[in-house]
Design an enzyme around this catalytic site. Structure first.
Site, PDB file in Angstrom:
ATOM      1  N   HIS A 100      -2.926 -13.555 -28.022  1.00  0.00           N
ATOM      2  CA  HIS A 100      -3.616 -12.823 -29.095  1.00  0.00           C
ATOM      3  C   HIS A 100      -4.190 -13.800 -30.098  1.00  0.00           C
ATOM      4  CE1 HIS A 100       0.687 -13.106 -30.061  1.00  0.00           C
ATOM      5  NE2 HIS A 100       0.341 -13.241 -31.333  1.00  0.00           N
ATOM      6  N   HIS A 102      -5.624 -14.388 -33.842  1.00  0.00           N
ATOM      7  CA  HIS A 102      -5.573 -13.797 -35.191  1.00  0.00           C
ATOM      8  C   HIS A 102      -6.899 -14.069 -35.897  1.00  0.00           C
ATOM      9  CE1 HIS A 102      -1.053 -13.303 -35.568  1.00  0.00           C
ATOM     10  NE2 HIS A 102      -1.064 -14.218 -34.621  1.00  0.00           N
TER      11      HIS A 102
END
Ligand code: 5GP
Ligand code: ZN
Length: 142
Positions: A100, A102
């Site tokens: 993931h 950010h």
């Protein structure tokens, strides 16, 4: 999909999220514990633990989505800047083992730090040591 992965469950709609973008390969949603308004997580839909586990086409699609989303996130919260980064592996602080990125909007005088703050104690390396490391990295590329 990995059954015990919270981000896979978010992609599957089994855990609700504030979705901001979705295509065939990529999903983006607001972080549940945001560091700033608009803090967004951009993930591949498939379960891969680390950046270096991604197939080339997924890596390209993930970066294309991040590239597209950065100005949208900044505009949505009227932020003049953002930090964009990945925790890549447990020792780096990655808590959710599903890749993931950010996107963290930043504001003047928001009390935050630059990305340099993520490192540990800075090593004092001579120029020859830097050269040797650069050579090792170049040699280690597959
Ligand atoms: P990491 O430390 O792994 O890079 O960051 C994981 C991020 O995922 C954290 O910022 C955390 O707030 C966020 N997060 C963890 N669980 C959930 C969840 O169930 N929903 C959402 N939207 N974000 C989550
Ligand atoms: Zn997953």
């Amino acid at each position: 999909m990995s059954d015990d992965c919270i981000f896979c469950q978010i992609v599957a709609g089994e855990i609700p999220s504030h979705t901001v973008y979705e295509d065939d390969d990529v999903f983006a949603f607001l972080d549940v514990n945001p560091l700033a308004p608009g803090h967004t997580l951009v993930i591949p839909k498939g379960h891969h633990e680390r950046l270096n586990d991604l197939p080339d086409d997924t890596a390209e699609n993930l970066y294309a989505a991040i590239h597209d989303l950065i100005p949208a996130v900044e505009a949505a919260v009227d932020a003049p800047a953002s930090n964009v980064g990945f925790n890549n592996g447990a020792e780096s602080g990655q808590e959710v083992p599903h890749v993931h990125g950010h996107v963290i909007p930043r504001f003047a005088d928001d009390g935050g730090s630059p990305i340099h703050a993520v490192g540990g104690t800075a090593p004092d390396l001579e120029d020859e040591e830097l050269a040797a490391i650069a050579d090792d990295v170049a040699a280690a590329r597959s």
